[in-house]
Write an enzyme that holds these catalytic residues in place. Structure first.
Site, PDB file in Angstrom:
ATOM      1  N   ARG A   1       3.743   5.915   2.014  1.00  0.00           N
ATOM      2  CA  ARG A   1       3.896   7.682   2.130  1.00  0.00           C
ATOM      3  C   ARG A   1       3.761   8.112   0.340  1.00  0.00           C
ATOM      4  O   ARG A   1       4.926   8.500   0.013  1.00  0.00           O
ATOM      5  CB  ARG A   1       5.885   7.993   2.144  1.00  0.00           C
ATOM      6  CG  ARG A   1       6.592   6.634   1.319  1.00  0.00           C
ATOM      7  CD  ARG A   1       7.629   7.615   0.884  1.00  0.00           C
ATOM      8  NE  ARG A   1       8.403   6.744  -0.266  1.00  0.00           N
ATOM      9  CZ  ARG A   1       9.812   7.097  -1.050  1.00  0.00           C
ATOM     10  NH1 ARG A   1       9.979   8.372  -0.423  1.00  0.00           N
ATOM     11  NH2 ARG A   1      10.376   5.844  -1.692  1.00  0.00           N
TER      12      ARG A   1
ATOM     13  N   GLY B   1       0.980  -1.230   0.258  1.00  0.00           N
ATOM     14  CA  GLY B   1       0.197   0.096   0.100  1.00  0.00           C
ATOM     15  C   GLY B   1       0.931   1.037   0.043  1.00  0.00           C
ATOM     16  O   GLY B   1       1.676   0.988   0.181  1.00  0.00           O
TER      17      GLY B   1
ATOM     18  N   GLY C   1       6.458   8.230   5.841  1.00  0.00           N
ATOM     19  CA  GLY C   1       5.794   8.933   5.615  1.00  0.00           C
ATOM     20  C   GLY C   1       6.113   9.673   5.321  1.00  0.00           C
ATOM     21  O   GLY C   1       5.928  10.407   4.037  1.00  0.00           O
TER      22      GLY C   1
ATOM     23  N   ASP D   1       4.907  -4.376  -7.719  1.00  0.00           N
ATOM     24  CA  ASP D   1       4.325  -3.197  -7.130  1.00  0.00           C
ATOM     25  C   ASP D   1       4.664  -1.751  -7.930  1.00  0.00           C
ATOM     26  O   ASP D   1       4.132  -0.438  -7.945  1.00  0.00           O
ATOM     27  CB  ASP D   1       3.973  -3.042  -5.382  1.00  0.00           C
ATOM     28  CG  ASP D   1       5.589  -3.253  -4.943  1.00  0.00           C
ATOM     29  OD1 ASP D   1       6.237  -3.743  -5.063  1.00  0.00           O
ATOM     30  OD2 ASP D   1       6.172  -2.112  -4.865  1.00  0.00           O
TER      31      ASP D   1
ATOM     32  N   ARG E   1      -1.678  -0.979  -9.908  1.00  0.00           N
ATOM     33  CA  ARG E   1       0.210  -1.484 -10.575  1.00  0.00           C
ATOM     34  C   ARG E   1      -0.803  -3.361 -10.054  1.00  0.00           C
ATOM     35  O   ARG E   1      -1.731  -3.697  -9.846  1.00  0.00           O
ATOM     36  CB  ARG E   1       0.594  -1.572  -9.617  1.00  0.00           C
ATOM     37  CG  ARG E   1       0.872  -0.185  -8.765  1.00  0.00           C
ATOM     38  CD  ARG E   1       0.490  -0.234  -6.991  1.00  0.00           C
ATOM     39  NE  ARG E   1       0.770   1.102  -6.420  1.00  0.00           N
ATOM     40  CZ  ARG E   1       2.239   2.349  -6.258  1.00  0.00           C
ATOM     41  NH1 ARG E   1       3.021   1.392  -6.608  1.00  0.00           N
ATOM     42  NH2 ARG E   1       1.703   2.934  -6.437  1.00  0.00           N
TER      43      ARG E   1
HETATM   44  P1  AMP Z   1       8.617   1.468  -3.161  1.00  0.00           P
HETATM   45  O1  AMP Z   1      10.325   0.840  -2.940  1.00  0.00           O
HETATM   46  O2  AMP Z   1       8.966   2.860  -2.948  1.00  0.00           O
HETATM   47  O3  AMP Z   1       8.426   0.813  -3.736  1.00  0.00           O
HETATM   48  O4  AMP Z   1       8.438   1.264  -1.564  1.00  0.00           O
HETATM   49  C1  AMP Z   1       7.671  -0.548  -1.108  1.00  0.00           C
HETATM   50  C2  AMP Z   1       6.624  -0.108  -0.145  1.00  0.00           C
HETATM   51  O5  AMP Z   1       7.595   0.726   1.149  1.00  0.00           O
HETATM   52  C3  AMP Z   1       5.782   0.806  -0.542  1.00  0.00           C
HETATM   53  O6  AMP Z   1       4.477  -0.053   0.207  1.00  0.00           O
HETATM   54  C4  AMP Z   1       6.048   1.880   0.159  1.00  0.00           C
HETATM   55  O7  AMP Z   1       4.856   3.430   0.294  1.00  0.00           O
HETATM   56  C5  AMP Z   1       6.438   1.784   1.460  1.00  0.00           C
HETATM   57  N1  AMP Z   1       8.174   3.336   2.153  1.00  0.00           N
HETATM   58  C6  AMP Z   1       8.957   3.138   1.721  1.00  0.00           C
HETATM   59  N2  AMP Z   1       9.014   4.153   1.985  1.00  0.00           N
HETATM   60  C7  AMP Z   1       8.961   4.585   3.197  1.00  0.00           C
HETATM   61  C8  AMP Z   1       8.186   5.381   4.147  1.00  0.00           C
HETATM   62  N3  AMP Z   1       9.663   6.614   4.715  1.00  0.00           N
HETATM   63  N4  AMP Z   1       7.333   5.241   4.950  1.00  0.00           N
HETATM   64  C9  AMP Z   1       6.565   5.027   5.010  1.00  0.00           C
HETATM   65  N5  AMP Z   1       6.554   3.539   3.673  1.00  0.00           N
HETATM   66  C10 AMP Z   1       7.506   3.444   2.912  1.00  0.00           C
HETATM   67 MG    MG Z   2       6.535   1.218  -5.412  1.00  0.00          MG
END
Ligand code: AMP
Ligand code: MG
Length: 490
Positions: A91, A88, A124, A251, A182
């Protein structure tokens, strides 16, 4: 303070039932300051000029318009091959959708606006480096004509975020996407065996991205086929400019066919199909030359979600879905060959063209020659003019032999030299966002100096220009400037 002006928002995703999302408001920040604003994109979205003055407050999440419906979207995903049933938007917060000047529906999403119900242990938030990196690289991809999400604004928060290396300045990015659905969105509901919800997502995606499938006999099978086709073309386009996504988890595969989620992405300097930059990709799962097989794997995960929709009896659905997945390598190869032909200056097709392309790549790889400059050099050589020193091909026997074969092939191609050179210069970029320049620009921005970021942004927005002002952005890194690893910075 007066309320911000309403934006022309619509909310088709937020109109879906609540298992698809959670309502959540952005968390206000201490001292929002606009770092970058994309006026061309704002115009395309039909936002009026006055909005730029409100961008700081609205796009930091400090004060969202009353007609926004801020939500975090639910999704799952395979991360490096391992299934996580609930990821989900941890952030990211979707504010709403706007219809752009071309009649296309686009999501406006804040990235880094504070915690959501999906944040798990994350804060976030986003750091200024990764935010400006996404801004820069997505603009470069757009200028290169590659389907991509875009960046409307980057706003510094005036607050620190804490990452591995200690405190760094925080920022919020406004991402604009055809949608944020996605493969992982389908997986979220399939993992819960909620086939009704899978169908709702599929309907939403068809209405939004593949409306021509609304009236076909087998919409779900056709949807799988259509998504696979867009991915085949997208990855071929990435390969044509040396783009390595870096985190091709399910995702991070948008069903719209846009490039999404610029994390540890990078562009090749020297040609090497095994190249990996991402610090978290220890096995090379997402190496440059592995991107097509990985997308095929991701599409197989999507196919699994769609099986119960494709036919009442899974035994009937499986061979049909499998046929789509099995056809993917040939579809990718078809698109790859098309882009390679245009990079080599060919407007006609011959059987030997694929081998000609591979032999060129091998000759580059043998001497670790620069991918971008290698192809750009061909534009000059197609004209038989003396190329500039920067644009010389490696002078190896293999390359000399190849060049003769290529010239023979060009002689059988119908276009005039002038037409050919013009077309090649519009398909072989001179300027890409080179890793060392991105790195330098982001370091300076973290220190409060945006000038290198702005200069690089201006250069990558004109990727086909190789005039004198482009030269310093075209030069490959000196050994001591080389970036060996990239980080997602989350
Ligand atoms: P990503 O690597 O950006 O595709 O993120 C993978 C998952 O980690 C997704 O669910 C993001 O929303 C979550 N996520 C990444 N960075 C953060 C953060 N700083 N705070 C909260 N959730 C995060
Ligand atoms: Mg992502």
């Amino acid at each position: 303070m007066t309320d911000p002006t309403p934006l022309p928002f619509e909310h088709t995703y937020a109109a879906l039932p609540d298992p698809f999302w959670r309502a959540v408001a952005p968390t206000p920040v201490a001292a929002p300051r606009l770092l970058a604003y994309n006026r061309a994109l704002a115009r395309e979205l039909g936002l009026d000029e006055g909005f730029e003055h409100e961008a700081e407050v609205v796009l930091s999440g400090n004060d969202v318009p009353a007609n926004a419906r801020p939500i975090a979207m639910a999704y799952a995903g395979h991360q490096f091959g391992h299934f996580v049933p609930q990821l989900g938007d941890g952030r990211a917060i979707l504010l709403g959708e706007v219809i752009d000047r071309h009649g296309q529906r686009r999501d406006l999403q804040l990235k880094g606006p504070g915690p959501t119900p999906f944040s798990r242990n994350g804060d976030g938030r986003a750091a200024i480096g990764p935010v400006l990196r996404e801004f820069l690289v997505s603009e470069a991809m757009f200028a290169l004509g590659i389907p991509t999400t875009r960046s409307l604004a980057a706003v510094a928060t005036g607050e620190a975020v804490f990452r591995d290396g200690g405190p760094v300045p925080g920022a919020v990015l406004t991402r604009v996407a055809a949608s944020h659905v996605r493969i992982g969105t389908f997986q979220y509901f399939a993992a819960r065996e909620d086939w009704q919800a899978v169908r709702v997502v599929a309907d939403h995606v068809i209405a939004r991205h593949y409306p021509e499938l609304q009236s076909v006999q087998r919409p779900w099978l056709s949807l799988l086929h259509a998504i696979a086709e867009r991915q085949a073309e997208l990855i071929a386009r990435w390969m044509s400019v040396g783009f390595i996504h870096g985190v091709m988890n399910t995702d991070n595969t948008a069903v719209s066919g846009e490039t999404i989620d610029y994390g540890p992405c990078a562009f090749l300097d020297e040609y090497d199909p095994a190249k990996v930059f991402s610090s978290i990709d220890r096995q090379g799962r997402y190496a440059f030359g592995h991107q097509a097989p990985v997308v095929r794997w991701n599409l197989a995960r999507l196919a699994e979600c769609l099986l119960p929709l494709i036919a009442d009896d899974p035994a009937d659905a499986l061979p049909e879905a499998t046929a789509v997945i099995d056809a993917f390598p040939a579809r990718f190869q078809h698109h790859w060959l098309a882009v390679m032909r245009s990079k080599l200056g060919l407007s006609s097709a011959e059987d030997g063209d694929e081998a000609l392309a591979h032999e060129f790549l091998e000759a580059l790889q043998a001497v670790a020659a620069d991918y971008t400059l290698g192809f750009r050099a061909l534009c000059g050589l197609a004209d038989d003019h003396e190329p500039e020193a920067l644009l010389a091909l490696p002078k190896t026997p293999a390359m000399e032999t190849w060049r003769l074969r290529w010239h023979e092939r060009l002689a059988r191609d119908p276009r005039s030299v002038q037409e050919r050179v013009a077309a090649m210069k519009a398909t072989n970029p001179a300027v890409i966002p080179r890793n060392h320049l991105v790195h330098e620009a982001l370091l300076a921005a973290e220190q409060g100096d945006l000038a290198p970021f702005e200069a690089l942004l201006a250069a990558v927005r004109r990727p086909w220009d190789d005039g004198p002002e482009a030269a310093k952005f075209m030069t490959p890194p000196e050994p001591e400037q080389r970036v060996l690893q990239t980080f997602c910075g989350t």
